[in-house]
Design a protein around this motif. Structure first.
Motif, PDB file in Angstrom:
ATOM      1  N   ALA A  16       0.905  -1.353   0.140  1.00 27.56           N
ATOM      2  CA  ALA A  16      -0.117   0.240  -0.109  1.00 27.56           C
ATOM      3  C   ALA A  16       0.631   1.266  -0.039  1.00 27.56           C
ATOM      4  O   ALA A  16       1.859   1.392   0.647  1.00 27.56           O
ATOM      5  CB  ALA A  16      -0.921  -0.068   1.232  1.00 27.56           C
ATOM      6  N   LEU A  33      -3.795  -0.723   7.473  1.00 26.24           N
ATOM      7  CA  LEU A  33      -3.544  -1.494   6.338  1.00 26.24           C
ATOM      8  C   LEU A  33      -2.367  -2.638   6.843  1.00 26.24           C
ATOM      9  O   LEU A  33      -2.328  -3.892   6.355  1.00 26.24           O
ATOM     10  CB  LEU A  33      -3.255  -0.632   5.147  1.00 26.24           C
ATOM     11  CG  LEU A  33      -4.264   0.117   4.361  1.00 26.24           C
ATOM     12  CD1 LEU A  33      -3.847   1.116   3.421  1.00 26.24           C
ATOM     13  CD2 LEU A  33      -5.347  -0.660   3.879  1.00 26.24           C
ATOM     14  N   ILE A  93      -2.712  -1.341  -3.355  1.00 26.16           N
ATOM     15  CA  ILE A  93      -3.494  -0.442  -2.837  1.00 26.16           C
ATOM     16  C   ILE A  93      -2.776   1.161  -2.739  1.00 26.16           C
ATOM     17  O   ILE A  93      -1.830   1.263  -2.501  1.00 26.16           O
ATOM     18  CB  ILE A  93      -3.751  -0.827  -1.315  1.00 26.16           C
ATOM     19  CG1 ILE A  93      -4.275  -2.217  -1.381  1.00 26.16           C
ATOM     20  CG2 ILE A  93      -4.750   0.164  -0.506  1.00 26.16           C
ATOM     21  CD1 ILE A  93      -3.862  -2.736   0.161  1.00 26.16           C
ATOM     22  N   ARG A 144      -6.811  -1.534  -5.834  1.00 21.20           N
ATOM     23  CA  ARG A 144      -7.708  -0.559  -4.817  1.00 21.20           C
ATOM     24  C   ARG A 144      -7.208   0.755  -4.804  1.00 21.20           C
ATOM     25  O   ARG A 144      -6.071   0.862  -4.221  1.00 21.20           O
ATOM     26  CB  ARG A 144      -7.712  -1.137  -3.588  1.00 21.20           C
ATOM     27  CG  ARG A 144      -8.318  -2.784  -3.499  1.00 21.20           C
ATOM     28  CD  ARG A 144      -9.583  -2.959  -3.717  1.00 21.20           C
ATOM     29  NE  ARG A 144     -10.062  -4.460  -3.488  1.00 21.20           N
ATOM     30  CZ  ARG A 144     -10.138  -5.145  -4.636  1.00 21.20           C
ATOM     31  NH1 ARG A 144      -9.990  -4.782  -5.886  1.00 21.20           N
ATOM     32  NH2 ARG A 144     -10.673  -6.425  -4.371  1.00 21.20           N
ATOM     33  N   THR A 235     -11.163   1.720   5.979  1.00 19.81           N
ATOM     34  CA  THR A 235     -10.071   1.652   5.102  1.00 19.81           C
ATOM     35  C   THR A 235      -9.731   0.224   4.780  1.00 19.81           C
ATOM     36  O   THR A 235      -9.544  -0.078   3.366  1.00 19.81           O
ATOM     37  CB  THR A 235      -8.925   2.299   5.739  1.00 19.81           C
ATOM     38  OG1 THR A 235      -9.223   3.493   5.969  1.00 19.81           O
ATOM     39  CG2 THR A 235      -7.633   1.999   4.975  1.00 19.81           C
ATOM     40  N   ALA A 239     -10.141  -1.537   1.032  1.00 16.73           N
ATOM     41  CA  ALA A 239      -8.652  -1.973   0.348  1.00 16.73           C
ATOM     42  C   ALA A 239      -8.694  -3.723   0.232  1.00 16.73           C
ATOM     43  O   ALA A 239      -7.772  -4.283  -0.587  1.00 16.73           O
ATOM     44  CB  ALA A 239      -7.487  -1.905   1.599  1.00 16.73           C
TER      45      ALA A 239
END
Length: 263
Positions: A16, A33, A93, A144, A235, A239
């Motif tokens: 991410a 994340l 992400i 994402r 979040t 994701a």
């Protein structure tokens, strides 16, 4: 076989990129994340802030790195993408969170301040999304994108809140999210937005001084401001595969403020 809820939310093996990730909402989302298993690349303008943020994530057992870059500058965004892909490989992400605001009456608002807000809050989101999609998400047939908008993008403000550029930019982010989701669904890229309400962040400090923290609490049906956990759930939903059939959507995380304003 149908996966379990735990498997659907698992981000192990994913990478991410989080802009504006050195503090506040960006750092909170990076924690979320990372706690779900993703490797994190943080970016913002100040290396010293990023170093502290990455250390905080690493202390929590999260694989975190950082690159200092100004996401209002096209050349800096290009460098950020080049270095990210070189250092960690594909980005699965993207969290477009870096943002700016400016307070001034509309009739007096400086044009250079308007441009500053728009360049970071809208143009920067588009450039970074386009580069990451073309160089990583489209070739890997999936990704994402999470855009951070605001409940300020859902309408106007009370007369004592003079943030026309910010409101306009966040309204643009919401429709940018819809339009991009419609175009990139064929690549299995989901694009969604989060509209935070009032959180105790550096950006919101000026607003709290104008309206008062207690008044902001009273205006929310839940009678509270956002805390260090309140963006984590949405979040990870956006994701992960738990949200794989959600795209082009926005969700207000605001204690119910937008329900009152727009109800």
């Amino acid at each position: 076989m149908t996966r379990t809820v735990q498997q659907l939310f698992d981000l192990t093996g994913k990478t991410a990129l989080v802009t504006g990730g050195s503090r506040g909402l960006g750092l909170q989302m990076a924690h979320a994340l990372g706690e779900a298993g993703a490797r994190i690349m943080l970016t913002s303008r100040k290396a010293s802030d990023l170093e502290k943020a990455a250390a905080e994530l690493q202390d929590a057992g999260i694989d975190a790195r950082w690159i200092a870059a100004d996401c209002a500058q096209e050349s800096e965004i290009q460098r950020l993408v080049d270095e990210t892909l070189q250092r960690v490989g594909d980005v699965h992400i993207l969290v477009n969170n870096a943002g700016a605001t400016w307070g001034a009456p509309a009739e007096e608002h400086p044009l250079d301040a308007w441009d500053k807000v728009m360049n970071l809050n809208v143009r920067g989101y588009f450039i970074l999304s386009q580069l990451i999609a073309n160089r990583s998400m489209i070739p890997q047939r999936g990704g994402r994108i999470i855009n951070i908008a605001s409940i300020a993008g859902l309408g106007g403000n009370p007369s004592d809140m003079k943030t026309i550029a910010y409101n306009t930019s966040k309204g643009a982010v919401i429709n940018f999210t819809r339009a991009l989701a419609a175009e990139w669904g064929r690549f299995n890229i989901t694009v969604n937005a989060i509209c935070p309400g009032f959180f105790k962040t550096k950006m919101a400090r000026g607003l709290m001084e104008i309206m008062g923290e207690e008044k902001l609490r009273e205006n929310a049906p839940l009678r509270r401001l956002g805390d260090d956990e309140d963006l984590k759930g949405i979040t990870v939903l956006y994701a992960s595969d738990a949200g794989k059939h959600i795209t082009g959507q926005w969700l207000a995380v605001d204690g119910g403020v937008s329900a009152v304003i727009n109800g």
